[in-house]
Design a protein around this motif. Structure first.
Motif, PDB file in Angstrom:
ATOM      1  N   THR A  28      -0.333   2.312 -16.593  1.00 47.71           N
ATOM      2  CA  THR A  28       0.742   2.902 -15.805  1.00 47.71           C
ATOM      3  C   THR A  28       0.376   4.348 -15.529  1.00 47.71           C
ATOM      4  N   ILE A  29       0.092   4.636 -14.276  1.00 52.77           N
ATOM      5  CA  ILE A  29      -0.287   5.985 -13.863  1.00 52.77           C
ATOM      6  C   ILE A  29      -0.004   6.133 -12.375  1.00 52.77           C
ATOM      7  N   PRO A  30       1.099   6.799 -12.045  1.00 53.55           N
ATOM      8  CA  PRO A  30       1.392   7.002 -10.614  1.00 53.55           C
ATOM      9  C   PRO A  30       0.226   7.721  -9.935  1.00 53.55           C
ATOM     10  N   GLY A  31      -0.114   7.271  -8.748  1.00 54.78           N
ATOM     11  CA  GLY A  31      -1.249   7.859  -8.026  1.00 54.78           C
ATOM     12  C   GLY A  31      -2.580   7.240  -8.398  1.00 54.78           C
ATOM     13  N   GLY A  32      -2.563   6.298  -9.337  1.00 52.04           N
ATOM     14  CA  GLY A  32      -3.812   5.758  -9.874  1.00 52.04           C
ATOM     15  C   GLY A  32      -4.618   4.915  -8.905  1.00 52.04           C
ATOM     16  N   THR A  33      -3.983   4.349  -7.882  1.00 48.37           N
ATOM     17  CA  THR A  33      -4.795   3.559  -6.940  1.00 48.37           C
ATOM     18  C   THR A  33      -5.745   4.466  -6.156  1.00 48.37           C
ATOM     19  N   THR A  34      -5.324   5.705  -5.927  1.00 47.94           N
ATOM     20  CA  THR A  34      -6.177   6.615  -5.155  1.00 47.94           C
ATOM     21  C   THR A  34      -7.378   7.080  -5.986  1.00 47.94           C
ATOM     22  N   THR A  35      -7.146   7.437  -7.232  1.00 47.23           N
ATOM     23  CA  THR A  35      -8.278   7.824  -8.084  1.00 47.23           C
ATOM     24  C   THR A  35      -9.206   6.633  -8.325  1.00 47.23           C
ATOM     25  N   ALA A  36      -8.624   5.425  -8.398  1.00 48.28           N
ATOM     26  CA  ALA A  36      -9.465   4.235  -8.561  1.00 48.28           C
ATOM     27  C   ALA A  36     -10.365   4.056  -7.338  1.00 48.28           C
ATOM     28  N   LYS A  37      -9.791   4.273  -6.164  1.00 48.64           N
ATOM     29  CA  LYS A  37     -10.575   4.149  -4.925  1.00 48.64           C
ATOM     30  C   LYS A  37     -11.703   5.182  -4.917  1.00 48.64           C
ATOM     31  N   ALA A  38     -11.399   6.369  -5.381  1.00 46.30           N
ATOM     32  CA  ALA A  38     -12.419   7.422  -5.411  1.00 46.30           C
ATOM     33  C   ALA A  38     -13.550   7.057  -6.361  1.00 46.30           C
ATOM     34  N   VAL A  39     -13.194   6.485  -7.521  1.00 47.59           N
ATOM     35  CA  VAL A  39     -14.224   6.095  -8.488  1.00 47.59           C
ATOM     36  C   VAL A  39     -15.080   4.963  -7.923  1.00 47.59           C
ATOM     37  N   LEU A  40     -14.426   3.982  -7.301  1.00 48.12           N
ATOM     38  CA  LEU A  40     -15.189   2.882  -6.695  1.00 48.12           C
ATOM     39  C   LEU A  40     -16.171   3.430  -5.660  1.00 48.12           C
ATOM     40  N   ALA A  41     -15.708   4.386  -4.863  1.00 41.79           N
ATOM     41  CA  ALA A  41     -16.583   4.974  -3.837  1.00 41.79           C
ATOM     42  C   ALA A  41     -17.741   5.721  -4.490  1.00 41.79           C
ATOM     43  N   ALA A  42     -17.445   6.501  -5.515  1.00 45.57           N
ATOM     44  CA  ALA A  42     -18.496   7.277  -6.181  1.00 45.57           C
ATOM     45  C   ALA A  42     -19.544   6.362  -6.806  1.00 45.57           C
ATOM     46  N   LEU A  43     -19.102   5.165  -7.237  1.00 42.97           N
ATOM     47  CA  LEU A  43     -20.027   4.203  -7.831  1.00 42.97           C
ATOM     48  C   LEU A  43     -20.750   3.376  -6.769  1.00 42.97           C
ATOM     49  N   GLY A  44     -20.319   3.507  -5.512  1.00 42.83           N
ATOM     50  CA  GLY A  44     -20.919   2.724  -4.439  1.00 42.83           C
ATOM     51  C   GLY A  44     -20.359   1.323  -4.327  1.00 42.83           C
ATOM     52  N   GLU A  45     -19.216   1.088  -4.971  1.00 43.60           N
ATOM     53  CA  GLU A  45     -18.568  -0.224  -4.876  1.00 43.60           C
ATOM     54  C   GLU A  45     -17.592  -0.236  -3.702  1.00 43.60           C
ATOM     55  N   ARG A  46     -17.150  -1.429  -3.365  1.00 43.09           N
ATOM     56  CA  ARG A  46     -16.155  -1.618  -2.329  1.00 43.09           C
ATOM     57  C   ARG A  46     -14.935  -0.751  -2.651  1.00 43.09           C
ATOM     58  N   ALA A  47     -14.649   0.218  -1.802  1.00 38.58           N
ATOM     59  CA  ALA A  47     -13.581   1.174  -2.117  1.00 38.58           C
ATOM     60  C   ALA A  47     -12.236   0.613  -1.678  1.00 38.58           C
ATOM     61  N   ALA A  48     -11.855  -0.500  -2.329  1.00 37.39           N
ATOM     62  CA  ALA A  48     -10.585  -1.146  -2.013  1.00 37.39           C
ATOM     63  C   ALA A  48      -9.449  -0.292  -2.533  1.00 37.39           C
ATOM     64  N   VAL A  49      -8.290  -0.483  -1.988  1.00 37.92           N
ATOM     65  CA  VAL A  49      -7.155   0.275  -2.470  1.00 37.92           C
ATOM     66  C   VAL A  49      -5.869  -0.500  -2.237  1.00 37.92           C
ATOM     67  N   SER A  50      -5.155  -0.696  -3.294  1.00 37.66           N
ATOM     68  CA  SER A  50      -3.843  -1.316  -3.187  1.00 37.66           C
ATOM     69  C   SER A  50      -2.812  -0.200  -3.134  1.00 37.66           C
TER      70      SER A  50
END
Lengths: 353, 353
Positions: free
Chosen positions: B158-180
């Motif tokens: 539970t972390i408000p705003g967490g989908t955006t930081t998750a998207k950023a991490v996926l992008a930094a790792l070169g993974e599909r930068a999906a975002v819910s």
């Protein structure tokens, strides 16, 4: 459905450092980890980070094994032995969650999740005021108890040395200064001297704090007693039923509540080992304090030769970590003695062996 | 018997303060209390101290209501619908305790018991390094996971705003930068700009941290992602099965683990609402990361007009607070869809009304 929360107030007092006063933890270096380990056993069903499993010098396991065994038996039985209740198909009469551990002055960290009461370990009242911030600890506990969405609180403790501080508080309040022990030969002489010295150093004669429970616990008590008093305050304010799961320590917390003017029904749920201990005088103490006493026997006499049971039958450990409270919950849910004992032995095998 | 622990990593990121980026909490003053309230709902079955019940601006309740409902249905069913197992009378196949909440940077206190990971709220990566002590948070979580006496961990967030930081991490790792998103109209443009700016400010191009997951989470992630990564590390080291209960955030944590060289089986258990969200691309993300995907539908379409269900059916909230993980546990235990939904609506009535 009755929602029941089990709360474990876990803390410490430097009184436990007095040589020979407690069997909670085989030696002093280990003793400081006892409340953390108890919290982990109750929460996770095993020690999970604490460097030791608390056993007495003779190998008797911590009462956390009894408590966890009682809870596991209760959880396994739900919906089956509880049967259907009468309100149209709702299953089971009681819902009991995993215990909530309150950090009321833990001396060593635990991996069990805790609610912090911002409490430091208690001091030896012969050296210093035992709990200078007792009122603040009490009030934080009150706020917590008021906020919990439950119908009943079952409250236990883990604090090595706590029977001595409980005796001191009972004396300061002018109540029967009973004292139980985790040792088979209760060092009552030593405890009496410590209590007498503590009262003397703190300028309290017997009964001098009868009208001032805050002074009693701050001067000669421990942070766990302050916390339990606060929980009782909060529960009573919210019409939540209170079961004190333990022996003389929980009775001392009840005494603080009674001297605080709390007249609500309070139940003291203890083990048959405490009830068999004359020095604990638990029936008299409960009568003095108008506590409904419930005694539960885990049926160890049917397996007297097991390392999990023999020490208890010989008068060691006796109670603690909400053993009496959780045994009462299991019994209330219809868990039979054989099944209860099997569950406790199962926890012992997993935790200690 | 399979011992399953549900762990909830609860924290915060200043990214949640960006106007319009999250529906987790109706307004900014309330949002900071969302993780605390979620922890209390999951632990106690109701808010117990937090000043708000997290609902979206349109009234859709936090997914904690789904998770608690799933757990209560599971607990009520144990021993009944699970039936007898084949090992000679032992009841039930799975034991699931009350969730353990990890404080991975809570911005406001909670009365739920927590295991502290000594984590501060995450910073906005456009302003500062997001999680300077990500490695230490990860390592504390690893130590915890290694010590838990369980066979399986089900991990949520539970972390408000967490989908955006998750998207950023996926992008930094070169993974599909999906975002819910917790919003029915996912502000994907806004999130894309925030992520692009964050990567730019932190000197990371897409995939630049593919070989350095620690850098990815420290630079543009959040403390919850660091914690979940650490839990996966610890669980895998101890041969404990891992179920990631959530959507793109848990997938981002799995990506950190994969880029850390962890090849163990990992399961991603999510809700049907995430599976129906094209922007989350959860099937593709799971396939990319070699995660076994399990989708559970709580059957809300049979009661589409209820305030607890209508927002979810319209694409709000979708997932969080281990909803997908706990729904999977209930389903695995044989809890039927009708019963599951009834339990969730019961929690809603108790918690929100």
């Amino acid at each position: 459905m009755t929602r029941t929360a089990v709360l474990l107030a876990a803390g410490s007092t430097r009184v436990a450092e007095i040589e020979g006063i407690t069997a909670a933890g085989a030696d002093p270096s280990v003793r400081a980890h006892t409340p953390a380990a108890d919290a982990e056993i109750l929460t996770y069903g095993g020690v999970a980070g604490a460097p030791v499993v608390p056993v007495s010098p003779s190998g008797t396991p911590t009462p956390a094994v009894l408590s966890r065994g009682a809870l596991e038996a209760l959880w396994a039985s739900r919906g089956a032995e509880n049967g259907e209740s009468s309100d149209g198909g709702e299953r089971a009469g009681t819902y009991v969650a995993t215990p909530t551990v309150l950090d009321a002055g833990l001396p060593e960290p635990t991996t069990a999740p805790t609610v912090s009461l911002d409490a430091a370990p208690g001091d030896d009242p012969r050296d210093d005021l035992a709990v200078p911030d007792a009122a603040a600890i009490r009030d934080r506990a009150t706020t917590l108890a008021e906020s919990l969405p439950v119908d009943r609180l079952v409250i236990g403790e883990t604090i090595p040395g706590g029977t001595t501080t409980a005796k001191a508080v009972l004396a300061a309040l002018g109540e029967r200064a009973a004292v139980s022990s985790s040792l088979p030969e209760n060092p009552t002489g030593l405890k009496r001297r410590v209590v007498a010295d503590a009262l003397d150093v703190r300028g309290l004669s017997r009964g001098a704090a009868a009208d001032d429970p805050e002074r009693a616990v701050a001067a000669v008590g421990d942070p766990v007693l302050a916390a339990v008093w606060g929980l009782v305050r909060g529960a009573v304010a919210g019409d939540t039923r209170v079961v004190l799961g333990g022996g003389t320590q929980l009775a001392a917390a009840a005494a603080l509540a009674r001297h605080d003017g709390i007249t609500a029904d309070l139940e003291l749920a203890t083990t048959s080992f405490i009830a068999a201990d004359d020095s604990a005088a638990i029936r008299e103490l409960a009568a003095d304090l108008d506590l409904a006493l419930r005694v539960t026997d885990p049926g160890f006499d049917a397996r007297p030769d097991h390392p999990a049971t023999s020490g208890y039958l010989a008068g060691e450990a006796k109670e603690g970590v909400c053993a009496g409270g959780t045994l009462a919950l299991a019994s209330e849910a219809g868990v039979g003695t054989d099944r209860l004992r099997q569950s406790i032995l199962g926890v012992y095998d997993r935790v200690v062996e």
